[in-house]
Enzyme design. Structure first.
Site, PDB file in Angstrom:
ATOM      1  N   CYS A 115       0.813  -1.220   0.000  1.00 41.94           N
ATOM      2  CA  CYS A 115       0.000   0.000   0.000  1.00 41.94           C
ATOM      3  C   CYS A 115       0.848   1.273   0.000  1.00 41.94           C
ATOM      4  O   CYS A 115       0.335   2.361  -0.230  1.00 41.94           O
ATOM      5  CB  CYS A 115      -0.945  -0.002   1.189  1.00 41.94           C
ATOM      6  SG  CYS A 115      -2.000  -1.445   1.178  1.00 41.94           S
ATOM      7  N   HIS A 255      -3.757   6.975   2.341  1.00 35.81           N
ATOM      8  CA  HIS A 255      -4.082   5.630   1.832  1.00 35.81           C
ATOM      9  C   HIS A 255      -5.447   5.212   2.382  1.00 35.81           C
ATOM     10  O   HIS A 255      -5.720   5.345   3.574  1.00 35.81           O
ATOM     11  CB  HIS A 255      -2.996   4.644   2.258  1.00 35.81           C
ATOM     12  CG  HIS A 255      -3.349   3.227   1.976  1.00 35.81           C
ATOM     13  ND1 HIS A 255      -3.716   2.803   0.721  1.00 35.81           N
ATOM     14  CD2 HIS A 255      -3.412   2.131   2.779  1.00 35.81           C
ATOM     15  CE1 HIS A 255      -3.983   1.507   0.760  1.00 35.81           C
ATOM     16  NE2 HIS A 255      -3.811   1.069   2.005  1.00 35.81           N
ATOM     17  N   ASN A 285     -10.118  -0.608  -0.823  1.00 33.81           N
ATOM     18  CA  ASN A 285      -8.661  -0.462  -0.756  1.00 33.81           C
ATOM     19  C   ASN A 285      -8.059  -1.028  -2.047  1.00 33.81           C
ATOM     20  O   ASN A 285      -8.050  -2.238  -2.250  1.00 33.81           O
ATOM     21  CB  ASN A 285      -8.160  -1.234   0.475  1.00 33.81           C
ATOM     22  CG  ASN A 285      -6.655  -1.153   0.658  1.00 33.81           C
ATOM     23  OD1 ASN A 285      -5.939  -0.689  -0.220  1.00 33.81           O
ATOM     24  ND2 ASN A 285      -6.184  -1.611   1.807  1.00 33.81           N
TER      25      ASN A 285
HETATM   26  O1  UT7 Z   1      -3.989  -1.505   3.410  1.00 34.43           O
HETATM   27  C1  UT7 Z   1      -2.965  -2.212   3.998  1.00 34.43           C
HETATM   28  C2  UT7 Z   1      -3.018  -2.230   5.458  1.00 34.43           C
HETATM   29  N1  UT7 Z   1      -4.236  -2.806   5.923  1.00 34.43           N
HETATM   30  C3  UT7 Z   1      -4.968  -2.171   6.806  1.00 34.43           C
HETATM   31  O2  UT7 Z   1      -4.648  -1.081   7.190  1.00 34.43           O
HETATM   32  C4  UT7 Z   1      -6.168  -2.902   7.368  1.00 34.43           C
HETATM   33  C5  UT7 Z   1      -6.157  -2.826   8.859  1.00 34.43           C
HETATM   34  N2  UT7 Z   1      -7.207  -3.576   9.488  1.00 34.43           N
HETATM   35  C6  UT7 Z   1      -8.515  -3.248   9.400  1.00 34.43           C
HETATM   36  O3  UT7 Z   1      -8.886  -2.353   8.685  1.00 34.43           O
HETATM   37  C7  UT7 Z   1      -9.491  -3.971  10.292  1.00 34.43           C
HETATM   38  O4  UT7 Z   1      -8.775  -4.732  11.229  1.00 34.43           O
HETATM   39  C8  UT7 Z   1     -10.483  -4.898   9.543  1.00 34.43           C
HETATM   40  C9  UT7 Z   1     -11.447  -4.071   8.723  1.00 34.43           C
HETATM   41  C10 UT7 Z   1      -9.714  -5.859   8.649  1.00 34.43           C
HETATM   42  C11 UT7 Z   1     -11.289  -5.712  10.552  1.00 34.43           C
HETATM   43  O5  UT7 Z   1     -11.952  -4.829  11.454  1.00 34.43           O
HETATM   44  P1  UT7 Z   1     -11.822  -5.037  13.025  1.00 34.43           P
HETATM   45  O6  UT7 Z   1     -12.671  -4.011  13.641  1.00 34.43           O
HETATM   46  O7  UT7 Z   1     -10.368  -5.027  13.376  1.00 34.43           O
HETATM   47  O8  UT7 Z   1     -12.462  -6.450  13.225  1.00 34.43           O
HETATM   48  P2  UT7 Z   1     -11.824  -7.746  13.897  1.00 34.43           P
HETATM   49  O9  UT7 Z   1     -10.890  -8.417  12.940  1.00 34.43           O
HETATM   50  O10 UT7 Z   1     -11.322  -7.396  15.261  1.00 34.43           O
HETATM   51  O11 UT7 Z   1     -13.106  -8.633  14.060  1.00 34.43           O
HETATM   52  C12 UT7 Z   1     -14.168  -8.284  14.973  1.00 34.43           C
HETATM   53  C13 UT7 Z   1     -15.277  -9.296  14.816  1.00 34.43           C
HETATM   54  C14 UT7 Z   1     -14.774 -10.744  14.889  1.00 34.43           C
HETATM   55  O12 UT7 Z   1     -15.780 -11.500  15.519  1.00 34.43           O
HETATM   56  P3  UT7 Z   1     -15.664 -11.880  17.066  1.00 34.43           P
HETATM   57  O13 UT7 Z   1     -14.394 -12.660  17.190  1.00 34.43           O
HETATM   58  O14 UT7 Z   1     -15.623 -10.566  17.798  1.00 34.43           O
HETATM   59  O15 UT7 Z   1     -16.914 -12.678  17.306  1.00 34.43           O
HETATM   60  C15 UT7 Z   1     -14.654 -11.150  13.445  1.00 34.43           C
HETATM   61  O16 UT7 Z   1     -14.784 -12.536  13.271  1.00 34.43           O
HETATM   62  O17 UT7 Z   1     -15.864  -9.163  13.507  1.00 34.43           O
HETATM   63  C16 UT7 Z   1     -15.834 -10.414  12.830  1.00 34.43           C
HETATM   64  N3  UT7 Z   1     -15.643 -10.177  11.410  1.00 34.43           N
HETATM   65  C17 UT7 Z   1     -16.667  -9.915  10.582  1.00 34.43           C
HETATM   66  N4  UT7 Z   1     -18.001  -9.853  10.792  1.00 34.43           N
HETATM   67  C18 UT7 Z   1     -18.789  -9.566   9.743  1.00 34.43           C
HETATM   68  C19 UT7 Z   1     -14.500 -10.090  10.697  1.00 34.43           C
HETATM   69  N5  UT7 Z   1     -14.758  -9.815   9.415  1.00 34.43           N
HETATM   70  C20 UT7 Z   1     -16.100  -9.701   9.321  1.00 34.43           C
HETATM   71  C21 UT7 Z   1     -16.967  -9.404   8.255  1.00 34.43           C
HETATM   72  N6  UT7 Z   1     -18.289  -9.344   8.508  1.00 34.43           N
HETATM   73  N7  UT7 Z   1     -16.527  -9.178   6.998  1.00 34.43           N
END
Ligand code: UT7
Length: 330
Positions: A115, A255, A285
């Protein structure tokens, strides 16, 4: 003699016609439009058709620039392409773009910094301009992320989209262009965001394909924490180094990975919402494509002399900021 700087003198951008909405994704994986919008800010992304590649999107962006500036392709000295989804492992996508646009006098290469690829490439192109080694450098950033995304993995498939942008860099003796840059890397972060197979470590085998190792792997929460801290810190660092307050900054061109990361960066920079450029809702993204696509989408809004802070964070880890003074009125 006054210093030669590299100025952006034109922009171009391209996203494919096909749109993949959050509602489409609801039918493919266990997710909801509400979850995606509130956690990332994304509403839809664009997907390139089969048989087309990253070079095709870069070519569209480059041709827009050639038309806008009324310059011929053989006047271009260099084409740099930032991408993690090259058409082929070799030759470079740059070579292919040069051929497709007819840039017969240009040379160039691809640059892989996920990125952060576009900022790394812009910095590289700027050096060729500042030293006088090149007069017209096209810097492209683009990715066909759909070619490495697992549409069974809800952690990643909701985030990424396809797209490419490009800018033309030319020399100027005015006080505009690339004023300063801070670029960073920490390869120890590779375990949190990478593609497990397809490189020389693990070439493609039946097993790597069966185990779905040719797709993006991301530990989102960990990447999020590093991204929030590092993108905010480097943006503040480049402001401090150039004695810029929040009031002096015209726009944050960040970004587009997650709206919450961008908001945290803007807060650290003490700038208002009106200065934060956003198109993540439409494109998701696009990896190396996000920053040049933003520059192209908002080009008409910029005025000569505006202070832009370009900031990024991505796989590697890689991150950084460029302080750019806008060089023209559209
Ligand atoms: O561009 C290059 C660099 N990349 C980035 O900067 C991305 C950085 N990361 C992020 O943007 C975020 O971490 C994500 C958007 C990928 C995920 O968001 P989050 O708020 O960090 O969610 P999480 O991974 O902590 O997941 C929270 C909950 C989990 O469920 P439990 O364990 O709390 O029951 C996940 O299983 O959300 C669940 N989950 C989803 N639920 C519905 C994860 N993905 C999804 C989804 N839909 N697509």
């Amino acid at each position: 003699m006054s210093k030669i700087r590299a100025a952006i003198t034109a922009t171009g951008g391209y996203v494919p016609d096909r749109v993949l909405t959050n509602f489409d994704l609801e039918k493919m994986v266990d997710t909801t439009d509400e979850w995606i919008r509130t956690r990332t800010g994304i509403e839809e992304r664009h997907i390139l058709e089969d048989g087309k590649a990253t070079s095709d999107m870069c070519v569209e962006a480059v041709n827009q620039i050639l038309q806008k500036k009324k310059i011929k392709a053989d006047e271009i000295d260099m084409i740099l392409v930032a991408t993690v989804t090259p058409d082929l492992v070799f030759p470079s996508t740059s070579n292919i773009v040069c051929d497709k646009v007819g840039a017969k006098n240009a040379w160039g290469f691809d640059l892989s910094a996920a990125c952060s690829g576009f900022l790394y490439a812009m910095e590289t192109g700027a050096r060729f301009i500042e030293t006088g080694a090149a007069k017209k450098v096209l810097v492209c950033g683009g990715d066909k992320m759909s070619s490495i995304i697992d549409y069974q993995d809800r952690n990643t498939c909701i985030i990424f989209g396809d797209g490419a942008g490009a800018v033309l860099l030319e020399p100027t003796e005015e006080e505009v262009g690339v004023m300063d840059s801070i670029l960073k890397a920490d390869g120890s972060g590779r375990e949190f965001l990478h593609q497990k197979a397809g490189g020389s470590l693990r070439p493609a085998t039946h097993e790597t394909v069966d185990e779905r190792m040719h797709f993006v792997y991301q530990e989102g929460k960990t990447v999020f924490k590093f991204a929030v801290t590092n993108m905010a810190n480097v943006s503040k660092e480049i402001m401090d180094r150039n004695n810029l307050s929040g009031d002096d900054v015209s726009y944050l061109v960040a970004h587009q990975a997650n709206l919450r990361i961008i908001d945290a960066t803007a807060k650290r920079m003490e700038i208002g919402e009106d200065k934060v450029l956003i198109n993540i809702d439409k494109y998701g993204n696009t990896t190396a494509g996000t920053i040049p696509l933003l520059l192209n989408d908002f080009e008409k809004q910029f005025n000569k002399g505006d202070n832009l802070i370009l900031s990024t964070f991505g796989g590697g880890f890689t991150w950084g900021s460029i302080y750019l003074k806008w060089a023209y009125n559209s």
